[in-house]
Design a protein around this motif. Structure first.
Motif, PDB file in Angstrom:
ATOM      1  N   ARG A   6       0.733  -1.206   0.198  1.00 11.18           N
ATOM      2  CA  ARG A   6       0.017  -0.012  -0.079  1.00 11.18           C
ATOM      3  C   ARG A   6       0.840   1.144   0.129  1.00 11.18           C
ATOM      4  NH1 ARG A   6      -5.731   0.025   0.184  1.00 11.18           N
ATOM      5  NH2 ARG A   6      -5.136   2.218   0.328  1.00 11.18           N
ATOM      6  N   LEU A   7       2.041   1.137   0.646  1.00 13.28           N
ATOM      7  CA  LEU A   7       2.948   2.237   0.811  1.00 13.28           C
ATOM      8  C   LEU A   7       3.369   2.462  -0.725  1.00 13.28           C
ATOM      9  CD1 LEU A   7       4.240   4.578   2.734  1.00 13.28           C
ATOM     10  CD2 LEU A   7       6.229   2.807   2.654  1.00 13.28           C
ATOM     11  N   SER A   8       3.808   1.433  -1.389  1.00 12.57           N
ATOM     12  CA  SER A   8       4.329   1.329  -2.658  1.00 12.57           C
ATOM     13  C   SER A   8       3.367   2.251  -3.760  1.00 12.57           C
ATOM     14  CB  SER A   8       4.696   0.194  -3.183  1.00 12.57           C
ATOM     15  OG  SER A   8       5.768  -0.463  -2.334  1.00 12.57           O
ATOM     16  N   ILE A   9       2.336   1.692  -3.665  1.00 10.78           N
ATOM     17  CA  ILE A   9       1.146   2.150  -4.679  1.00 10.78           C
ATOM     18  C   ILE A   9       1.001   3.573  -4.468  1.00 10.78           C
ATOM     19  CG2 ILE A   9      -1.181   2.110  -4.972  1.00 10.78           C
ATOM     20  CD1 ILE A   9      -1.139  -0.891  -4.276  1.00 10.78           C
ATOM     21  N   GLU A  10       0.963   3.999  -3.022  1.00 11.56           N
ATOM     22  CA  GLU A  10       0.625   5.623  -2.951  1.00 11.56           C
ATOM     23  C   GLU A  10       1.694   6.453  -3.212  1.00 11.56           C
ATOM     24  OE1 GLU A  10      -0.267   8.122   1.023  1.00 11.56           O
ATOM     25  OE2 GLU A  10      -1.802   6.502   0.516  1.00 11.56           O
ATOM     26  N   HIS A  11       3.144   6.025  -3.053  1.00 13.42           N
ATOM     27  CA  HIS A  11       4.124   6.791  -3.566  1.00 13.42           C
ATOM     28  C   HIS A  11       4.692   6.357  -5.018  1.00 13.42           C
ATOM     29  CE1 HIS A  11       3.683   9.068  -0.025  1.00 13.42           C
ATOM     30  NE2 HIS A  11       3.646   7.917   0.854  1.00 13.42           N
ATOM     31  N   GLY A  12       4.345   5.377  -5.802  1.00 12.38           N
ATOM     32  CA  GLY A  12       4.898   4.989  -6.936  1.00 12.38           C
ATOM     33  C   GLY A  12       6.264   4.506  -6.619  1.00 12.38           C
ATOM     34  N   LEU A  13       6.458   3.698  -5.626  1.00 15.26           N
ATOM     35  CA  LEU A  13       7.700   2.939  -5.547  1.00 15.26           C
ATOM     36  C   LEU A  13       7.967   1.653  -6.196  1.00 15.26           C
ATOM     37  CD1 LEU A  13       7.897   3.052  -1.439  1.00 15.26           C
ATOM     38  CD2 LEU A  13       8.258   4.837  -3.276  1.00 15.26           C
ATOM     39  N   LYS A  14       8.508   1.935  -7.523  1.00 15.76           N
ATOM     40  CA  LYS A  14       8.635   0.749  -8.433  1.00 15.76           C
ATOM     41  C   LYS A  14       9.896   0.145  -8.724  1.00 15.76           C
ATOM     42  CE  LYS A  14       4.459   2.684 -11.455  1.00 15.76           C
ATOM     43  NZ  LYS A  14       4.387   3.135 -12.634  1.00 15.76           N
ATOM     44  N   GLY A  15      10.863   0.865  -8.049  1.00 19.63           N
ATOM     45  CA  GLY A  15      12.059  -0.070  -7.794  1.00 19.63           C
ATOM     46  C   GLY A  15      12.144  -1.241  -7.307  1.00 19.63           C
TER      47      GLY A  15
END
Length: 323
Positions: A127-136
């Motif tokens: 959920r944190l990745s989705i919200e801040h676009g953490l695609k690495g």
């Protein structure tokens, strides 16, 4: 990555308040119940899409927003060069207990689709990745007590290997009955040297870490205990050869804690009642207050981590945290 990562954002959310200094202080206080309703999901996150998330996931999202805002956002770096590393011990404990009870009691129909994904602890970080676009990449660590520092340690290594320029490092917990165990701490790390001048806020400082495992069964033997003391001492020397930094211990009363005390000195210690959140709150408090230190965490399971906090100077903001 071409330079030492620096911390440019700090976000802390907890039942004690939203101050890194308050979180650091709360770790050392006796357990007290949190005030009911201290976290208003609608006010902090929004009225739609968050109600059925586990509490620790909501705390993480709120602290992540605060940290990213403190770092002046992530728009300067492409999503594929953003990453996250999250540590937790209890984030989905209640969700798993509820799902287990529903299955064993024949109430499978009671399992709603919103809660179902949280049988996997990695869903919290997703959920944190989705919200801040953490695609690495996104890592989830669960080692007892040291998971947050381990997220910092492994996140920095992965950051180097994958060429990421920005990393969100976090710890989040939901420990019933422990006021200091309900909340989250998030740090934004960036490779300032590799990104050039973007007009970013001044850095809080930098962190370096070491992670060890001391097999508890070996500590019962004199030779094993002596070797464990040497290993912890060597790790401390790698971080602070001159022993110039104050040491902050977050340990239980186990033989592992005794080894740590022998290796680093009989310094003040606090009990990690709040899981992996406790060491991270100490780290965040030191950074925000402009105070150097080495945080050493360990438990009877044998997990040990050390992190050197090296502030850039005076507190960048939050002047009340110099105490």
């Amino acid at each position: 990555m071409t330079g030492e990562p620096v911390v440019t954002g700090i976000g802390v959310v907890g039942a004690w308040g939203d101050s890194p200094a308050g979180g650091r202080a709360a770790v050392a206080l006796p357990d007290t119940p949190a005030e009911p309703g201290w976290f208003d999901t609608a006010a902090r996150l929004g009225r739609r899409g968050f109600k059925y998330l586990p509490p620790a996931c909501r705390y993480l999202l709120a602290a992540g927003r605060a940290a990213v805002a403190d770092a002046d956002g992530l728009a300067w770096v492409a999503p594929e060069r953003r990453a996250g590393a999250i540590g937790t011990n209890t984030a989905v404990r209640a969700s798993l207990a509820e799902a287990d009870a529903a299955v064993t009691e024949g109430r499978v129909a009671d399992l709603g689709p919103a809660a179902a994904p949280f049988f996997a602890v990695s869903a919290v970080g997703t959920r944190l990745s989705i919200e801040h676009g953490l695609k690495g990449f996104t890592l989830t660590l669960t080692s007892p007590v040291i998971a947050g520092i381990e997220a910092l340690h492994l996140g920095r290594r992965a950051m180097t290997a994958h060429g990421c320029a920005a990393l969100l490092v976090a710890a989040t917990e939901d420990v019933p009955g422990a006021r200091a165990g309900q909340g989250a701490a998030v740090l934004v790390l960036e490779d300032r040297a590799g990104t050039g001048c973007r007009g970013a806020p001044a850095a809080y400082g930098s962190c370096r870490s070491r992670v060890l495992f001391l097999p508890p069964r070996l500590l019962a033997m004199a030779e094993g205990r002596a070797r464990a003391v040497r290993l912890v001492g060597r790790a401390l020397a790698e971080l602070d050869r001159e022993r110039a930094f104050p040491i902050h211990q977050v340990v239980d009363g186990s033989p592992v804690a005794a080894v740590i005390a022998e290796a680093v000195g009989d310094t003040a210690a606090v009990t990690p009642r709040s899981g992996a959140l406790a060491p991270m709150l100490v780290v965040a408090g030191l950074l925000a207050g402009g105070r150097p230190g080495v945080v050493v965490a360990g438990t009877g399971e044998g997990t040990v981590a050390l992190v050197r906090v090296c502030p850039a100077g005076a507190p960048r903001v939050r002047g009340e945290e110099t105490g």
